[in-house]
Design a protein around this motif. Structure first.
Motif, mmCIF file in Angstrom:
data_model
loop_
_atom_site.group_PDB
_atom_site.id
_atom_site.type_symbol
_atom_site.label_atom_id
_atom_site.label_comp_id
_atom_site.label_asym_id
_atom_site.label_seq_id
_atom_site.Cartn_x
_atom_site.Cartn_y
_atom_site.Cartn_z
ATOM 1 N N GLY A 74 0.788 -1.229 0.000
ATOM 2 C CA GLY A 74 0.000 0.000 0.000
ATOM 3 C C GLY A 74 0.815 1.273 0.000
ATOM 4 O O GLY A 74 0.257 2.370 0.074
ATOM 5 N N ALA A 75 2.135 1.180 -0.126
ATOM 6 C CA ALA A 75 2.968 2.390 -0.105
ATOM 7 C C ALA A 75 2.735 3.247 -1.343
ATOM 8 O O ALA A 75 2.982 4.449 -1.324
ATOM 9 C CB ALA A 75 4.449 2.009 -0.021
ATOM 10 N N GLY A 76 2.282 2.610 -2.422
ATOM 11 C CA GLY A 76 2.102 3.338 -3.680
ATOM 12 C C GLY A 76 3.079 2.880 -4.753
ATOM 13 O O GLY A 76 3.309 3.596 -5.726
ATOM 14 N N LYS A 77 3.619 1.669 -4.606
ATOM 15 C CA LYS A 77 4.575 1.157 -5.588
ATOM 16 C C LYS A 77 3.932 1.056 -6.978
ATOM 17 O O LYS A 77 4.475 1.540 -7.961
ATOM 18 C CB LYS A 77 5.104 -0.225 -5.174
ATOM 19 N N GLY A 78 2.763 0.415 -7.026
ATOM 20 C CA GLY A 78 2.084 0.225 -8.313
ATOM 21 C C GLY A 78 1.649 1.558 -8.914
ATOM 22 O O GLY A 78 1.764 1.781 -10.120
ATOM 23 N N ARG B 101 -8.516 1.149 -1.345
ATOM 24 C CA ARG B 101 -8.043 0.799 -2.694
ATOM 25 C C ARG B 101 -9.122 0.041 -3.471
ATOM 26 O O ARG B 101 -9.794 -0.841 -2.955
ATOM 27 C CB ARG B 101 -6.792 -0.068 -2.619
ATOM 28 N N ARG B 102 -9.262 0.388 -4.737
ATOM 29 C CA ARG B 102 -10.088 -0.376 -5.675
ATOM 30 C C ARG B 102 -9.234 -0.596 -6.921
ATOM 31 O O ARG B 102 -8.473 0.287 -7.304
ATOM 32 C CB ARG B 102 -11.359 0.390 -6.073
ATOM 33 N N VAL B 103 -9.365 -1.770 -7.541
ATOM 34 C CA VAL B 103 -8.549 -2.063 -8.724
ATOM 35 C C VAL B 103 -9.395 -2.553 -9.888
ATOM 36 O O VAL B 103 -10.479 -3.118 -9.698
ATOM 37 C CB VAL B 103 -7.447 -3.121 -8.426
ATOM 38 N N HIS B 104 -8.881 -2.296 -11.099
ATOM 39 C CA HIS B 104 -9.482 -2.888 -12.301
ATOM 40 C C HIS B 104 -8.717 -4.182 -12.533
ATOM 41 O O HIS B 104 -7.508 -4.171 -12.782
ATOM 42 C CB HIS B 104 -9.327 -1.932 -13.499
ATOM 43 N N GLU B 105 -9.449 -5.304 -12.413
ATOM 44 C CA GLU B 105 -8.785 -6.592 -12.308
ATOM 45 C C GLU B 105 -7.938 -6.938 -13.529
ATOM 46 O O GLU B 105 -6.798 -7.374 -13.395
ATOM 47 C CB GLU B 105 -9.828 -7.691 -12.066
ATOM 48 N N THR B 106 -8.469 -6.721 -14.738
ATOM 49 C CA THR B 106 -7.719 -7.204 -15.902
ATOM 50 C C THR B 106 -6.509 -6.333 -16.246
ATOM 51 O O THR B 106 -5.488 -6.851 -16.685
ATOM 52 C CB THR B 106 -8.636 -7.338 -17.147
ATOM 53 N N SER B 107 -6.586 -5.021 -16.007
ATOM 54 C CA SER B 107 -5.435 -4.165 -16.366
ATOM 55 C C SER B 107 -4.522 -3.910 -15.180
ATOM 56 O O SER B 107 -3.373 -3.516 -15.360
ATOM 57 C CB SER B 107 -5.927 -2.809 -16.868
ATOM 58 N N GLY B 108 -5.014 -4.082 -13.939
ATOM 59 C CA GLY B 108 -4.218 -3.753 -12.760
ATOM 60 C C GLY B 108 -4.270 -2.267 -12.408
ATOM 61 O O GLY B 108 -3.579 -1.821 -11.495
ATOM 62 N N ARG B 109 -5.090 -1.457 -13.131
ATOM 63 C CA ARG B 109 -5.175 -0.023 -12.804
ATOM 64 C C ARG B 109 -5.663 0.160 -11.372
ATOM 65 O O ARG B 109 -6.555 -0.563 -10.922
ATOM 66 C CB ARG B 109 -6.095 0.722 -13.790
ATOM 67 N N ILE B 110 -5.041 1.135 -10.681
ATOM 68 C CA ILE B 110 -5.251 1.285 -9.244
ATOM 69 C C ILE B 110 -5.943 2.611 -8.935
ATOM 70 O O ILE B 110 -5.541 3.660 -9.443
ATOM 71 C CB ILE B 110 -3.892 1.265 -8.499
ATOM 72 N N TYR B 111 -6.960 2.557 -8.065
ATOM 73 C CA TYR B 111 -7.676 3.763 -7.628
ATOM 74 C C TYR B 111 -7.754 3.757 -6.104
ATOM 75 O O TYR B 111 -7.444 2.765 -5.440
ATOM 76 C CB TYR B 111 -9.105 3.777 -8.194
ATOM 77 N N HIS B 112 -8.205 4.907 -5.559
ATOM 78 C CA HIS B 112 -8.521 4.979 -4.130
ATOM 79 C C HIS B 112 -9.818 5.756 -4.016
ATOM 80 O O HIS B 112 -9.978 6.790 -4.683
ATOM 81 C CB HIS B 112 -7.400 5.679 -3.358
ATOM 82 N N VAL B 113 -10.739 5.282 -3.165
ATOM 83 C CA VAL B 113 -12.059 5.913 -3.112
ATOM 84 C C VAL B 113 -11.965 7.403 -2.769
ATOM 85 O O VAL B 113 -12.769 8.205 -3.249
ATOM 86 C CB VAL B 113 -13.020 5.191 -2.127
ATOM 87 N N THR B 114 -10.972 7.807 -1.971
ATOM 88 C CA THR B 114 -10.827 9.219 -1.603
ATOM 89 C C THR B 114 -9.643 9.883 -2.301
ATOM 90 O O THR B 114 -9.754 10.995 -2.807
ATOM 91 C CB THR B 114 -10.582 9.345 -0.072
ATOM 92 N N PHE B 115 -8.478 9.216 -2.295
ATOM 93 C CA PHE B 115 -7.243 9.889 -2.713
ATOM 94 C C PHE B 115 -7.003 9.858 -4.220
ATOM 95 O O PHE B 115 -6.205 10.625 -4.736
ATOM 96 C CB PHE B 115 -6.031 9.261 -1.999
ATOM 97 N N VAL C 193 -12.883 -3.641 -8.251
ATOM 98 C CA VAL C 193 -13.047 -4.601 -7.149
ATOM 99 C C VAL C 193 -12.011 -4.329 -6.061
ATOM 100 O O VAL C 193 -11.048 -3.605 -6.281
ATOM 101 C CB VAL C 193 -12.896 -6.072 -7.633
ATOM 102 N N GLN C 194 -12.238 -4.952 -4.894
ATOM 103 C CA GLN C 194 -11.230 -4.927 -3.824
ATOM 104 C C GLN C 194 -10.383 -6.183 -3.957
ATOM 105 O O GLN C 194 -10.906 -7.248 -4.297
ATOM 106 C CB GLN C 194 -11.914 -4.923 -2.460
ATOM 107 N N ARG C 195 -9.092 -6.071 -3.692
ATOM 108 C CA ARG C 195 -8.234 -7.251 -3.773
ATOM 109 C C ARG C 195 -8.548 -8.207 -2.634
ATOM 110 O O ARG C 195 -8.835 -7.780 -1.525
ATOM 111 C CB ARG C 195 -6.759 -6.817 -3.715
ATOM 112 N N ASP C 196 -8.425 -9.525 -2.929
ATOM 113 C CA ASP C 196 -8.729 -10.549 -1.918
ATOM 114 C C ASP C 196 -7.844 -10.405 -0.688
ATOM 115 O O ASP C 196 -8.240 -10.736 0.422
ATOM 116 C CB ASP C 196 -8.528 -11.959 -2.497
ATOM 117 N N VAL D 10 -0.090 11.692 -4.352
ATOM 118 C CA VAL D 10 0.457 10.898 -5.461
ATOM 119 C C VAL D 10 1.403 11.770 -6.297
ATOM 120 O O VAL D 10 2.507 11.344 -6.656
ATOM 121 C CB VAL D 10 -0.702 10.348 -6.337
ATOM 122 N N GLU D 11 0.983 13.018 -6.582
ATOM 123 C CA GLU D 11 1.796 13.918 -7.424
ATOM 124 C C GLU D 11 3.097 14.299 -6.722
ATOM 125 O O GLU D 11 4.155 14.333 -7.353
ATOM 126 C CB GLU D 11 1.014 15.194 -7.772
#
Ligand code: AP5
Ligand code: MG
Length: 211
Positions: free
Chosen positions: A5-9, A118-132, A149-152, A197-198
Protein backbone atom coordinates in the motif's frame (compact mmCIF):
# COMPACT_ATOMS: atom_id res chain seq x y z
CA UNK A 1 10.33 -1.06 -2.82
CA UNK A 2 8.05 -0.20 0.07
CA UNK A 3 5.44 -1.71 2.36
CA UNK A 4 2.09 -2.98 1.06
CA UNK A 5 0.00 0.00 0.00
CA UNK A 6 2.97 2.39 -0.10
CA UNK A 7 2.10 3.34 -3.68
CA UNK A 8 4.58 1.16 -5.59
CA UNK A 9 2.08 0.22 -8.31
CA UNK A 10 0.71 3.77 -8.52
CA UNK A 11 4.16 5.30 -8.97
CA UNK A 12 5.32 2.48 -11.26
CA UNK A 13 2.66 3.47 -13.78
CA UNK A 14 4.10 7.02 -13.96
CA UNK A 15 7.73 5.95 -14.15
CA UNK A 16 7.07 3.33 -16.84
CA UNK A 17 5.08 5.86 -18.89
CA UNK A 18 7.88 8.37 -18.64
CA UNK A 19 10.71 6.01 -19.57
CA UNK A 20 8.74 3.80 -21.98
CA UNK A 21 9.63 0.61 -20.13
CA UNK A 22 7.41 -2.23 -18.90
CA UNK A 23 6.38 -2.68 -15.26
CA UNK A 24 7.44 -6.08 -13.98
CA UNK A 25 5.17 -6.51 -10.97
CA UNK A 26 5.44 -9.93 -9.37
CA UNK A 27 2.16 -9.29 -7.51
CA UNK A 28 0.34 -8.57 -10.80
CA UNK A 29 1.94 -11.61 -12.46
CA UNK A 30 0.83 -13.82 -9.58
CA UNK A 31 -2.72 -12.43 -9.61
CA UNK A 32 -2.89 -13.13 -13.36
CA UNK A 33 -1.68 -16.70 -12.70
CA UNK A 34 -4.32 -17.14 -9.98
CA UNK A 35 -7.07 -15.87 -12.31
CA UNK A 36 -5.89 -18.18 -15.13
CA UNK A 37 -5.61 -21.14 -12.69
CA UNK A 38 -2.12 -22.02 -13.89
CA UNK A 39 -0.06 -24.44 -11.71
CA UNK A 40 1.84 -21.46 -10.23
CA UNK A 41 -1.46 -19.65 -9.60
CA UNK A 42 -2.98 -22.66 -7.86
CA UNK A 43 0.04 -22.89 -5.53
CA UNK A 44 0.25 -19.12 -4.93
CA UNK A 45 -3.38 -18.39 -4.14
CA UNK A 46 -3.49 -19.66 -0.55
CA UNK A 47 -0.11 -18.10 0.27
CA UNK A 48 -1.18 -14.69 -1.05
CA UNK A 49 -4.56 -14.79 0.70
CA UNK A 50 -2.72 -15.46 3.98
CA UNK A 51 -0.42 -12.47 3.38
CA UNK A 52 2.70 -14.67 3.21
CA UNK A 53 5.39 -14.68 0.51
CA UNK A 54 5.40 -17.07 -2.43
CA UNK A 55 8.51 -19.33 -2.58
CA UNK A 56 11.68 -17.63 -3.83
CA UNK A 57 12.39 -20.19 -6.59
CA UNK A 58 8.93 -19.73 -8.15
CA UNK A 59 9.32 -15.95 -8.12
CA UNK A 60 12.86 -15.92 -9.48
CA UNK A 61 11.86 -18.24 -12.36
CA UNK A 62 8.83 -16.06 -13.18
CA UNK A 63 10.94 -12.91 -13.27
CA UNK A 64 13.77 -14.43 -15.32
CA UNK A 65 11.28 -15.64 -17.91
CA UNK A 66 9.50 -12.27 -17.99
CA UNK A 67 12.59 -10.15 -18.55
CA UNK A 68 13.68 -12.34 -21.47
CA UNK A 69 10.69 -10.96 -23.43
CA UNK A 70 11.56 -8.45 -26.19
CA UNK A 71 9.75 -5.53 -24.51
CA UNK A 72 12.31 -5.67 -21.67
CA UNK A 73 15.28 -5.19 -23.99
CA UNK A 74 15.66 -1.48 -23.15
CA UNK A 75 15.04 -1.85 -19.45
CA UNK A 76 12.21 -2.54 -17.04
CA UNK A 77 10.90 -1.53 -13.65
CA UNK A 78 10.62 -4.09 -10.86
CA UNK A 79 7.58 -3.53 -8.61
CA UNK A 80 7.47 -5.75 -5.53
CA UNK A 81 10.60 -7.69 -6.48
CA UNK A 82 13.03 -8.58 -5.00
CA UNK A 83 11.50 -8.78 -1.55
CA UNK A 84 13.71 -11.28 0.28
CA UNK A 85 17.48 -11.47 0.63
CA UNK A 86 17.65 -14.73 -1.42
CA UNK A 87 15.71 -13.00 -4.25
CA UNK A 88 18.08 -10.02 -4.15
CA UNK A 89 21.06 -12.39 -4.20
CA UNK A 90 19.53 -14.30 -7.15
CA UNK A 91 19.40 -11.01 -9.09
CA UNK A 92 23.09 -10.40 -8.39
CA UNK A 93 24.01 -14.01 -9.29
CA UNK A 94 22.07 -13.80 -12.58
CA UNK A 95 23.98 -10.57 -13.43
CA UNK A 96 20.75 -8.63 -13.82
CA UNK A 97 21.77 -4.97 -13.45
CA UNK A 98 19.61 -2.79 -11.25
CA UNK A 99 20.42 0.90 -11.82
CA UNK A 100 18.37 2.46 -9.08
CA UNK A 101 16.43 1.23 -6.06
CA UNK A 102 13.75 3.60 -4.75
CA UNK A 103 12.23 2.97 -1.35
CA UNK A 104 8.84 4.61 -0.68
CA UNK A 105 8.52 5.16 3.08
CA UNK A 106 5.01 5.10 4.57
CA UNK A 107 3.97 4.45 8.19
CA UNK A 108 1.92 1.40 9.10
CA UNK A 109 -1.10 3.64 9.82
CA UNK A 110 -0.75 5.25 6.38
CA UNK A 111 -0.67 1.80 4.80
CA UNK A 112 -3.93 0.75 6.43
CA UNK A 113 -5.66 3.97 5.29
CA UNK A 114 -4.50 3.51 1.71
CA UNK A 115 -5.28 -0.18 1.42
CA UNK A 116 -8.74 0.06 2.95
CA UNK A 117 -9.82 2.50 0.20
CA UNK A 118 -8.04 0.80 -2.69
CA UNK A 119 -10.09 -0.38 -5.67
CA UNK A 120 -8.55 -2.06 -8.72
CA UNK A 121 -9.48 -2.89 -12.30
CA UNK A 122 -8.79 -6.59 -12.31
CA UNK A 123 -7.72 -7.20 -15.90
CA UNK A 124 -5.43 -4.16 -16.37
CA UNK A 125 -4.22 -3.75 -12.76
CA UNK A 126 -5.18 -0.02 -12.80
CA UNK A 127 -5.25 1.29 -9.24
CA UNK A 128 -7.68 3.76 -7.63
CA UNK A 129 -8.52 4.98 -4.13
CA UNK A 130 -12.06 5.91 -3.11
CA UNK A 131 -10.83 9.22 -1.60
CA UNK A 132 -7.24 9.89 -2.71
CA UNK A 133 -7.41 8.81 -6.35
CA UNK A 134 -11.05 8.21 -7.30
CA UNK A 135 -12.21 7.08 -10.75
CA UNK A 136 -14.27 9.56 -12.80
CA UNK A 137 -17.42 7.47 -12.24
CA UNK A 138 -17.64 5.87 -8.79
CA UNK A 139 -16.86 2.15 -8.86
CA UNK A 140 -15.98 2.02 -12.57
CA UNK A 141 -12.66 1.88 -14.45
CA UNK A 142 -11.88 5.09 -16.36
CA UNK A 143 -10.79 3.35 -19.58
CA UNK A 144 -13.15 0.38 -19.91
CA UNK A 145 -16.10 1.40 -17.72
CA UNK A 146 -15.88 -2.04 -16.08
CA UNK A 147 -16.54 -2.65 -12.37
CA UNK A 148 -13.69 -2.03 -9.91
CA UNK A 149 -13.05 -4.60 -7.15
CA UNK A 150 -11.23 -4.93 -3.82
CA UNK A 151 -8.23 -7.25 -3.77
CA UNK A 152 -8.73 -10.55 -1.92
CA UNK A 153 -5.66 -9.87 0.26
CA UNK A 154 -6.83 -6.39 1.33
CA UNK A 155 -8.80 -7.67 4.35
CA UNK A 156 -7.55 -6.02 7.54
CA UNK A 157 -6.00 -9.09 9.20
CA UNK A 158 -4.21 -10.03 5.97
CA UNK A 159 -2.87 -6.49 5.64
CA UNK A 160 -1.48 -6.71 9.18
CA UNK A 161 0.29 -9.97 8.28
CA UNK A 162 1.64 -8.47 5.02
CA UNK A 163 3.07 -5.58 7.04
CA UNK A 164 4.70 -7.96 9.51
CA UNK A 165 6.23 -9.93 6.64
CA UNK A 166 7.44 -6.68 5.04
CA UNK A 167 9.25 -5.61 8.20
CA UNK A 168 10.91 -9.00 8.79
CA UNK A 169 11.63 -10.26 5.25
CA UNK A 170 11.77 -7.25 2.92
CA UNK A 171 12.95 -4.24 4.91
CA UNK A 172 16.44 -5.83 5.41
CA UNK A 173 16.93 -5.20 1.67
CA UNK A 174 17.37 -1.50 2.48
CA UNK A 175 20.76 -2.16 4.08
CA UNK A 176 21.57 -4.74 1.39
CA UNK A 177 21.10 -2.07 -1.33
CA UNK A 178 22.73 0.69 0.70
CA UNK A 179 25.82 -1.52 0.94
CA UNK A 180 25.70 -2.38 -2.79
CA UNK A 181 25.45 1.32 -3.64
CA UNK A 182 28.77 1.87 -1.84
CA UNK A 183 30.61 -0.67 -3.97
CA UNK A 184 28.81 -0.69 -7.38
CA UNK A 185 27.04 1.75 -9.75
CA UNK A 186 23.67 0.93 -8.19
CA UNK A 187 22.00 3.93 -6.59
CA UNK A 188 19.68 3.75 -3.60
CA UNK A 189 17.20 6.52 -2.73
CA UNK A 190 14.48 6.72 -0.12
CA UNK A 191 11.54 9.09 -0.64
CA UNK A 192 8.95 10.21 1.88
CA UNK A 193 5.74 8.48 0.78
CA UNK A 194 3.35 10.40 3.01
CA UNK A 195 2.42 13.16 0.52
CA UNK A 196 0.01 13.16 -2.42
CA UNK A 197 0.46 10.90 -5.46
CA UNK A 198 1.80 13.92 -7.42
CA UNK A 199 4.23 14.99 -4.69
CA UNK A 200 5.71 11.50 -4.49
CA UNK A 201 5.93 11.30 -8.27
CA UNK A 202 7.91 14.53 -8.29
CA UNK A 203 10.20 13.31 -5.52
CA UNK A 204 10.89 10.09 -7.44
CA UNK A 205 11.47 11.98 -10.70
CA UNK A 206 13.95 14.22 -8.89
CA UNK A 207 16.04 11.31 -7.59
CA UNK A 208 15.93 9.50 -10.95
CA UNK A 209 16.87 12.66 -12.89
CA UNK A 210 19.77 13.28 -10.53
CA UNK A 211 21.58 10.22 -11.94
P1 AP5 B 1 1.96 -7.07 -4.29
O1 AP5 B 1 0.89 -7.03 -5.28
O2 AP5 B 1 3.31 -6.62 -4.65
O3 AP5 B 1 1.44 -6.30 -2.98
P2 AP5 B 1 2.15 -5.39 -1.89
O4 AP5 B 1 3.64 -5.33 -1.86
O5 AP5 B 1 1.50 -5.79 -0.63
O6 AP5 B 1 1.84 -3.97 -2.38
P3 AP5 B 1 0.47 -3.44 -2.88
O7 AP5 B 1 0.29 -3.79 -4.33
O8 AP5 B 1 -0.60 -3.84 -1.92
O9 AP5 B 1 0.68 -1.86 -2.69
P4 AP5 B 1 1.41 -0.82 -3.60
O10 AP5 B 1 2.64 -0.36 -2.89
O11 AP5 B 1 1.55 -1.28 -5.00
O12 AP5 B 1 0.36 0.38 -3.50
P5 AP5 B 1 -0.69 0.95 -4.56
O13 AP5 B 1 0.02 1.74 -5.60
O14 AP5 B 1 -1.63 -0.10 -4.99
O15 AP5 B 1 2.06 -8.56 -3.72
C1 AP5 B 1 0.90 -9.27 -3.35
C2 AP5 B 1 1.28 -10.65 -2.82
O16 AP5 B 1 1.93 -11.41 -3.87
C3 AP5 B 1 2.29 -10.66 -1.68
O17 AP5 B 1 1.66 -10.50 -0.43
C4 AP5 B 1 2.94 -12.05 -1.84
O18 AP5 B 1 2.09 -13.06 -1.34
C5 AP5 B 1 2.99 -12.19 -3.35
N1 AP5 B 1 4.26 -11.68 -3.93
C6 AP5 B 1 4.41 -10.62 -4.79
N2 AP5 B 1 5.70 -10.42 -5.09
C7 AP5 B 1 6.39 -11.36 -4.42
C8 AP5 B 1 7.77 -11.67 -4.31
N3 AP5 B 1 8.71 -10.94 -4.95
N4 AP5 B 1 8.14 -12.69 -3.51
C9 AP5 B 1 7.22 -13.44 -2.84
N5 AP5 B 1 5.89 -13.21 -2.90
C10 AP5 B 1 5.48 -12.18 -3.68
O19 AP5 B 1 -1.44 2.02 -3.62
C11 AP5 B 1 -2.26 1.57 -2.53
C12 AP5 B 1 -3.52 2.46 -2.42
O20 AP5 B 1 -3.12 3.77 -2.00
C13 AP5 B 1 -4.27 2.66 -3.74
O21 AP5 B 1 -5.64 2.72 -3.48
C14 AP5 B 1 -3.74 4.01 -4.27
O22 AP5 B 1 -4.71 4.67 -5.07
C15 AP5 B 1 -3.50 4.75 -2.97
N6 AP5 B 1 -2.37 5.67 -3.03
C16 AP5 B 1 -1.20 5.51 -3.68
N7 AP5 B 1 -0.39 6.56 -3.47
C17 AP5 B 1 -1.05 7.40 -2.62
C18 AP5 B 1 -0.76 8.66 -2.03
N8 AP5 B 1 0.43 9.27 -2.24
N9 AP5 B 1 -1.66 9.23 -1.22
C19 AP5 B 1 -2.85 8.62 -0.99
N10 AP5 B 1 -3.22 7.44 -1.53
C20 AP5 B 1 -2.33 6.83 -2.35
MG1 MG C 1 1.12 -3.05 -6.03
Amino acid sequence: MGPPGAGKGTQAAYICGKFGIPQVSTGEMLRAAVAARTPVGLRARRVMDAGELVADDIIVDLVKERIRQPDCRNGFLFDGFPRTLPQAQAVVDARITIDHVVEIRVSDAGVVERISGRRVHETSGRIYHVTFNPPTVEGLDDETGEQLVQRDDDREETVRERLRVYHTETHPLVSFYERLSDTTNLRFSAVDGSGSVEQISEAISAVLNAR
